[in-house]
Design a protein around this motif. Structure first.
Motif, PDB file in Angstrom:
ATOM      1  N   ILE A 128      91.163  40.294  -3.651  1.00  7.38           N
ATOM      2  CA  ILE A 128      91.381  39.643  -4.119  1.00  7.38           C
ATOM      3  C   ILE A 128      92.289  40.466  -5.185  1.00  7.38           C
ATOM      4  O   ILE A 128      91.796  40.909  -6.307  1.00  7.38           O
ATOM      5  N   GLU A 129      94.288  41.052  -4.775  1.00  4.44           N
ATOM      6  CA  GLU A 129      95.318  41.716  -5.330  1.00  4.44           C
ATOM      7  C   GLU A 129      95.315  41.044  -6.294  1.00  4.44           C
ATOM      8  O   GLU A 129      96.540  39.749  -6.240  1.00  4.44           O
ATOM      9  N   PRO A 130      96.004  41.489  -7.983  1.00  4.25           N
ATOM     10  CA  PRO A 130      97.281  40.565  -8.618  1.00  4.25           C
ATOM     11  C   PRO A 130      98.353  40.791  -8.222  1.00  4.25           C
ATOM     12  O   PRO A 130      99.270  41.247  -9.127  1.00  4.25           O
ATOM     13  N   VAL A 131      98.802  40.796  -7.229  1.00  2.00           N
ATOM     14  CA  VAL A 131      99.771  41.335  -6.788  1.00  2.00           C
ATOM     15  C   VAL A 131     100.344  40.001  -5.290  1.00  2.00           C
ATOM     16  O   VAL A 131      99.501  40.204  -3.929  1.00  2.00           O
ATOM     17  N   SER A 132     101.652  39.983  -5.624  1.00  2.00           N
ATOM     18  CA  SER A 132     101.879  38.891  -4.574  1.00  2.00           C
ATOM     19  C   SER A 132     103.329  39.508  -4.338  1.00  2.00           C
ATOM     20  O   SER A 132     104.402  40.248  -4.271  1.00  2.00           O
ATOM     21  N   ILE A 133     104.166  38.732  -2.477  1.00  7.29           N
ATOM     22  CA  ILE A 133     105.610  38.680  -2.293  1.00  7.29           C
ATOM     23  C   ILE A 133     106.034  37.143  -2.608  1.00  7.29           C
ATOM     24  O   ILE A 133     105.517  36.216  -1.543  1.00  7.29           O
ATOM     25  N   ILE A 134     107.257  37.587  -3.466  1.00  6.62           N
ATOM     26  CA  ILE A 134     107.869  36.233  -3.749  1.00  6.62           C
ATOM     27  C   ILE A 134     109.285  35.848  -3.074  1.00  6.62           C
ATOM     28  O   ILE A 134     109.530  36.701  -2.553  1.00  6.62           O
ATOM     29  N   GLU A 135     110.053  35.068  -2.468  1.00  5.85           N
ATOM     30  CA  GLU A 135     111.444  34.647  -2.440  1.00  5.85           C
ATOM     31  C   GLU A 135     111.905  34.260  -3.430  1.00  5.85           C
ATOM     32  O   GLU A 135     111.876  33.113  -4.358  1.00  5.85           O
ATOM     33  N   GLN A 136     112.670  35.419  -3.366  1.00  5.10           N
ATOM     34  CA  GLN A 136     114.029  34.948  -4.891  1.00  5.10           C
ATOM     35  C   GLN A 136     115.129  35.283  -4.392  1.00  5.10           C
ATOM     36  O   GLN A 136     115.869  36.577  -4.130  1.00  5.10           O
ATOM     37  N   ASN A 137     116.356  33.903  -4.155  1.00  4.62           N
ATOM     38  CA  ASN A 137     117.600  34.014  -3.780  1.00  4.62           C
ATOM     39  C   ASN A 137     117.668  34.399  -2.806  1.00  4.62           C
ATOM     40  O   ASN A 137     118.490  35.627  -2.334  1.00  4.62           O
ATOM     41  N   GLY A 138     116.871  34.243  -1.694  1.00  3.06           N
ATOM     42  CA  GLY A 138     116.942  34.726   0.022  1.00  3.06           C
ATOM     43  C   GLY A 138     116.401  35.726   0.213  1.00  3.06           C
ATOM     44  O   GLY A 138     116.507  36.376   1.321  1.00  3.06           O
ATOM     45  N   THR A 139     115.793  36.708  -1.146  1.00  6.81           N
ATOM     46  CA  THR A 139     115.528  38.240  -0.709  1.00  6.81           C
ATOM     47  C   THR A 139     114.298  38.246  -0.731  1.00  6.81           C
ATOM     48  O   THR A 139     113.440  37.928  -1.845  1.00  6.81           O
ATOM     49  N   SER A 140     113.390  38.856  -0.662  1.00  5.99           N
ATOM     50  CA  SER A 140     111.692  39.400  -0.716  1.00  5.99           C
ATOM     51  C   SER A 140     111.812  40.602  -2.084  1.00  5.99           C
ATOM     52  O   SER A 140     111.939  41.060  -1.914  1.00  5.99           O
TER      53      SER A 140
END
Length: 223
Positions: A128-140
């Motif tokens: 596990i790494e303390p980083v990820s990808i999220i969706e904000q306002n339709g963009t990654s």
């Protein structure tokens, strides 16, 4: 620098895994910075058990290995958990409760074995790494705690890992728990937020790591 509101509370799972907790909900817990890559990066700040010397870092780790991943960051499993929406805040952005990335690594050398959950050389282990990808306002966007830089595909690393209560290993000490065996400059975008000396500290710790494991590193590099 562009700012954004990000309500974030790291769950008890991540408190055990990463040893950190972010700002309380409602605070400005993140800032959007440009990394020069394809993804904007949201940097969050948190409290975690930090080590400035290699010896106590080694003692705190449950497992230390030389390993690498062949999986590109975008192809890894990115986990983001959100709080249940509050009726009083309908229409507001969802508040993030927890996030991490599951990274499959191949263990090339065990430097400190674990008694609780043994790991073997040539074994594939998901960490596990303390980083990820999220969706904000339709963009990654990439979201990371304390400027953590994910390990890069194809590079060999010395990794300092700790078990969480779910039996999963996670990188400890943020960037100073993963040391590439290749020349590396960390991406540290928020230098005005307490990270001005991060690269120097990382280089100092990396030298200590290379000194402690000199023979093992040479063995792996010569394979």
């Amino acid at each position: 620098m562009k700012r954004m509101k990000l309500m974030l509370l790291v769950s008890s799972f991540s408190l055990v895994l990463f040893g950190c907790a972010s700002n309380a909900p409602g605070e400005n817990a993140g800032e959007v910075v440009s990394t020069g890559g394809n993804l904007e990066t949201v940097v969050t700040h948190g409290n975690y058990k930090a080590f400035k010397e290699e010896s106590p870092l080694y003692d705190d780790a449950d497992l230390v290995v030389i390993a690498q991943t062949d999986t590109e960051f975008l192809d890894r499993e990115h986990v983001v958990q959100y709080f249940e929406p509050d009726e009083a805040q309908e229409g507001s952005p969802q508040a993030i409760e927890d996030f991490h990335t599951k990274t499959p690594i191949t263990i090339l050398k065990v430097l400190k074995p674990s008694e609780e959950a043994p790991a073997l050389e040539n074994e594939i282990l998901t960490i596990i790494e303390p980083v990820s990808i999220i969706e904000q306002n339709g963009t990654s966007q990439k979201i990371t705690i304390e400027n953590y830089n994910e390990i890069q595909a194809g590079e060999k690393y010395v990794l300092y890992l700790k078990l969480n209560t779910y039996g999963e290993y996670g990188v400890i000490n943020m960037n100073n728990g993963r040391f590439s065996l290749e020349p590396e400059t960390l991406t540290l975008d928020s230098l005005d937020h307490g990270h001005a000396d991060d690269q120097n500290l990382h280089n100092t710790l990396k030298s200590a790591v290379e000194e402690r494991f000199k023979a093992e590193i040479e063995e792996v590099q010569n394979q």
